[in-house]
Design an enzyme around this catalytic site. Structure first.
Site, short mmCIF file in Angstrom:
data_model
loop_
_atom_site.label_atom_id
_atom_site.label_comp_id
_atom_site.label_asym_id
_atom_site.label_seq_id
_atom_site.Cartn_x
_atom_site.Cartn_y
_atom_site.Cartn_z
CG LEU A 99 -1.92 -1.19 1.29
CD1 LEU A 99 -2.81 -1.09 2.52
CD2 LEU A 99 -2.76 -1.29 0.02
CE1 TYR A 124 -5.46 -5.21 13.90
CE2 TYR A 124 -6.36 -6.30 11.96
CZ TYR A 124 -5.28 -5.88 12.70
OH TYR A 124 -4.00 -6.12 12.26
C1 HXC Z 1 4.83 -16.17 16.27
C2 HXC Z 1 6.61 -14.86 15.56
C3 HXC Z 1 6.15 -14.93 14.22
C4 HXC Z 1 4.95 -15.68 13.95
C5 HXC Z 1 7.96 -13.74 14.27
N1 HXC Z 1 7.73 -14.13 15.54
N2 HXC Z 1 7.00 -14.20 13.45
N3 HXC Z 1 5.96 -15.47 16.56
N4 HXC Z 1 4.35 -16.27 15.01
N5 HXC Z 1 4.46 -15.76 12.72
C6 HXC Z 1 8.56 -13.84 16.70
C7 HXC Z 1 9.96 -14.40 16.55
O1 HXC Z 1 10.01 -15.79 16.90
C8 HXC Z 1 10.75 -13.53 17.53
O2 HXC Z 1 10.54 -13.92 18.86
C9 HXC Z 1 10.06 -12.19 17.39
O3 HXC Z 1 8.76 -12.43 16.83
C10 HXC Z 1 10.81 -11.24 16.49
O4 HXC Z 1 11.00 -11.91 15.24
P1 HXC Z 1 12.01 -11.36 14.16
O5 HXC Z 1 11.80 -12.16 12.90
O6 HXC Z 1 13.39 -11.28 14.73
O7 HXC Z 1 11.47 -9.86 14.00
P2 HXC Z 1 11.71 -8.80 12.89
O8 HXC Z 1 12.83 -9.21 11.98
O9 HXC Z 1 11.76 -7.49 13.58
O10 HXC Z 1 10.38 -8.89 11.99
C11 HXC Z 1 9.18 -8.28 12.41
C12 HXC Z 1 7.98 -9.14 12.03
C13 HXC Z 1 8.01 -9.52 10.53
C14 HXC Z 1 6.73 -8.31 12.39
C15 HXC Z 1 7.99 -10.41 12.86
O11 HXC Z 1 6.82 -10.25 10.18
C16 HXC Z 1 8.12 -8.32 9.62
O12 HXC Z 1 9.22 -7.86 9.33
N6 HXC Z 1 7.01 -7.77 9.11
C17 HXC Z 1 7.00 -6.55 8.26
C18 HXC Z 1 5.94 -6.56 7.20
C19 HXC Z 1 4.55 -6.94 7.64
O13 HXC Z 1 4.34 -7.55 8.71
N7 HXC Z 1 3.58 -6.61 6.82
C20 HXC Z 1 2.15 -6.86 7.11
C21 HXC Z 1 1.43 -5.63 7.49
S1 HXC Z 1 -0.31 -5.90 7.39
P3 HXC Z 1 11.58 -14.89 19.68
O14 HXC Z 1 11.10 -14.85 21.08
O15 HXC Z 1 11.43 -16.25 19.04
O16 HXC Z 1 12.94 -14.32 19.49
C22 HXC Z 1 -1.05 -5.22 8.73
C23 HXC Z 1 -2.57 -5.16 8.87
C24 HXC Z 1 -3.25 -6.20 8.07
O17 HXC Z 1 -0.42 -4.73 9.59
C25 HXC Z 1 -4.76 -6.29 8.25
C26 HXC Z 1 -5.32 -7.34 7.29
C27 HXC Z 1 -6.76 -7.24 6.99
P1 NAP Z 2 3.74 -4.43 3.56
O1 NAP Z 2 3.97 -4.35 2.08
O2 NAP Z 2 4.35 -5.56 4.29
O3 NAP Z 2 4.16 -3.04 4.19
C1 NAP Z 2 4.85 -2.90 5.39
C2 NAP Z 2 6.08 -2.05 5.11
O4 NAP Z 2 6.64 -1.66 6.37
C3 NAP Z 2 7.16 -2.77 4.34
O5 NAP Z 2 7.57 -1.97 3.26
C4 NAP Z 2 8.29 -2.93 5.34
O6 NAP Z 2 9.55 -2.84 4.67
C5 NAP Z 2 8.04 -1.76 6.25
N1 NAP Z 2 8.60 -1.97 7.59
C6 NAP Z 2 8.37 -3.02 8.42
N2 NAP Z 2 9.08 -2.89 9.54
C7 NAP Z 2 9.75 -1.71 9.44
C8 NAP Z 2 10.65 -1.02 10.28
N3 NAP Z 2 11.02 -1.51 11.48
N4 NAP Z 2 11.16 0.17 9.84
C9 NAP Z 2 10.82 0.67 8.65
N5 NAP Z 2 9.96 0.06 7.81
C10 NAP Z 2 9.44 -1.12 8.20
O7 NAP Z 2 2.18 -4.52 3.88
P2 NAP Z 2 0.95 -3.58 3.45
O8 NAP Z 2 -0.22 -4.46 3.38
O9 NAP Z 2 1.32 -2.74 2.29
O10 NAP Z 2 0.78 -2.67 4.75
C11 NAP Z 2 0.88 -1.26 4.68
C12 NAP Z 2 0.10 -0.64 5.81
O11 NAP Z 2 -1.28 -0.95 5.65
C13 NAP Z 2 0.47 -1.11 7.19
O12 NAP Z 2 0.40 -0.05 8.10
C14 NAP Z 2 -0.60 -2.13 7.51
O13 NAP Z 2 -0.77 -2.31 8.89
C15 NAP Z 2 -1.79 -1.46 6.85
N6 NAP Z 2 -2.89 -2.35 6.58
C16 NAP Z 2 -2.82 -3.23 5.57
C17 NAP Z 2 -3.91 -4.04 5.30
C18 NAP Z 2 -3.92 -5.02 4.17
O14 NAP Z 2 -4.89 -5.77 4.03
N7 NAP Z 2 -2.91 -5.07 3.34
C19 NAP Z 2 -5.05 -3.95 6.09
C20 NAP Z 2 -5.07 -3.05 7.15
C21 NAP Z 2 -3.98 -2.24 7.37
P3 NAP Z 2 10.88 -3.55 5.26
O15 NAP Z 2 10.49 -4.96 5.59
O16 NAP Z 2 11.87 -3.42 4.14
O17 NAP Z 2 11.30 -2.76 6.45
#
Ligand code: HXC
Ligand code: NAP
Length: 284
Positions: free
Chosen positions: A23, A150
């Site tokens: 997004l 949510y």
């Molecule tokens: C349980 C988990 C887990 C999982 C990670 N952990 N993934 N626990 N289930 N699926 C735990 C790990 O075991 C570790 O704990 C701790 O979390 C940190 O993990 P790391 O991998 O070291 O963390 P990090 O590299 O900082 O990565 C952060 C992250 C990862 C949130 C875990 O998923 C990420 O980078 N996400 C960024 C993009 C993202 O999430 N996009 C979606 C946004 S959508 P321990 O204790 O084992 O060390 C959104 C709204 C969507 O937000 C709404 C939909 C309708």
């Molecule tokens: P996404 O592509 O995974 O976007 C998340 C972005 O955050 C990635 O570009 C990631 O890049 C960056 N990010 C994660 N950890 C970070 C950190 N520590 N520092 C800087 N950047 C970081 O997912 P998306 O669906 O587009 O989500 C975008 C936004 O929409 C989020 O706020 C999410 O909660 C919201 N949202 C999404 C949905 C959906 O259905 N897609 C629904 C509700 C809300 P790096 O991993 O490179 O850092």
């Protein structure tokens, strides 16, 4: 371009966290088409570099810098760099997030911290860094926070995200009042399901879960990122200048579908309604 004049965001400098993917990228592409100058930041440098190259294709200006938003020092360095490149920042989009589905009792403290660190602390730190500078310079600006539906209702199985996004909403509404006197507007978007790679791999990782997600939406489909980008462009534009502290939901009616006590009657067939009518009419 969509519904807007090509110069809607002419020369506004917009910083989007998480702007290389999903997004964030869709918003950035839209803002560029409308004349904005764009800076994107997230952790993975390679992903940023490629996105900036692709988005900058038509001669648009895209600046990128690696930054972990959970680290205030990296945010300060990022804001310095964007100001050096573009002279100022006009719009901050707090879009970076981390999330995954898990039963809450399976979470470690580190897992909780990982999500809170990105979503709540990260959003707060960038807001603080940019806001302090705007206030010091008397520079007006707009902050757009990407929340979730949510954030208001809470949700099982994504509890750190729900708690963090609720905090982001509180931040939005609190600063809408506190910083309005400095010319700083706060707005937020609460998206429903948009099938980005980042969200889907972590939240809807099987076709069955994906179908369940789609079926919850009264409009019968997930969102298209461009639909959210149109909304975002309006919210950060001067035409939305009187919107402050508002959270706009864009979810095809999904959260209301879950809220109304009788909404499950959507599954009742016409024949069943005939039988129910006979039972429920007064005097029968
Ligand atoms: C349980 C988990 C887990 C999982 C990670 N952990 N993934 N626990 N289930 N699926 C735990 C790990 O075991 C570790 O704990 C701790 O979390 C940190 O993990 P790391 O991998 O070291 O963390 P990090 O590299 O900082 O990565 C952060 C992250 C990862 C949130 C875990 O998923 C990420 O980078 N996400 C960024 C993009 C993202 O999430 N996009 C979606 C946004 S959508 P321990 O204790 O084992 O060390 C959104 C709204 C969507 O937000 C709404 C939909 C309708
Ligand atoms: P996404 O592509 O995974 O976007 C998340 C972005 O955050 C990635 O570009 C990631 O890049 C960056 N990010 C994660 N950890 C970070 C950190 N520590 N520092 C800087 N950047 C970081 O997912 P998306 O669906 O587009 O989500 C975008 C936004 O929409 C989020 O706020 C999410 O909660 C919201 N949202 C999404 C949905 C959906 O259905 N897609 C629904 C509700 C809300 P790096 O991993 O490179 O850092």
């Amino acid at each position: 371009m969509g519904p807007f004049a090509a110069n809607l965001l002419q020369d506004k400098v917009v910083l989007i966290t998480g702007g290389a993917t999903g997004l964030g990228r869709a918003m950035g592409e839209q803002f560029l088409r409308l004349g904005a100058k764009l800076a994107i930041a997230s952790r993975r440098e390679e992903v940023l570099k490629q996105a900036a190259e692709e988005m900058g294709d038509d001669g648009h200006e895209v600046f990128f810098q690696s930054c972990d938003v959970s680290d205030p020092a990296q945010i300060a360095a990022l804001v310095d760099a964007v100001e050096e490149r573009f002279g100022q920042i006009d719009v901050l989009v707090n879009n970076a997030a981390g999330n995954f589905i898990s039963p809450t009792e399976r979470l470690s403290p580190r897992a909780v911290d990982a999500v809170l660190g990105i979503v709540l602390h990260g959003t707060f730190y960038t807001t603080l860094e940019v806001g302090k500078r705007w206030i010091a310079k008397g520079h007006p600006g707009t902050m757009l926070n990407i929340a979730t539906t949510y954030a208001s209702s809470g949700s099982a199985f994504v509890v750190p995200s729900a708690a963090a996004k609720a905090g982001v909403l509180a931040l939005t509404r609190s600063l809408a009042v506190e910083w309005a006197r400095h010319g700083i507007r706060q707005v937020a978007i609460a998206p429903g399901p948009f099938p980005t790679e980042g969200a889907w791999t972590r939240l809807s990782p099987t076709p069955e879960l994906e179908e369940k997600m789609r079926r919850r939406v009264p409009l019968g489909r997930v969102g298209a990122p461009e639909e959210l980008a149109h909304l975002a462009a309006y919210l950060i534009s001067d035409y939305a200048g009187y919107l402050n502290g508002e959270v706009v939901t864009i979810d095809g009616g999904e959260w209301l579908r879950g809220a109304g006590q009788f909404n499950d009657l959507l599954d009742v067939t016409d024949e069943q309604w005939d039988a129910l009518a006979a039972l429920t009419r007064k005097g029968k």
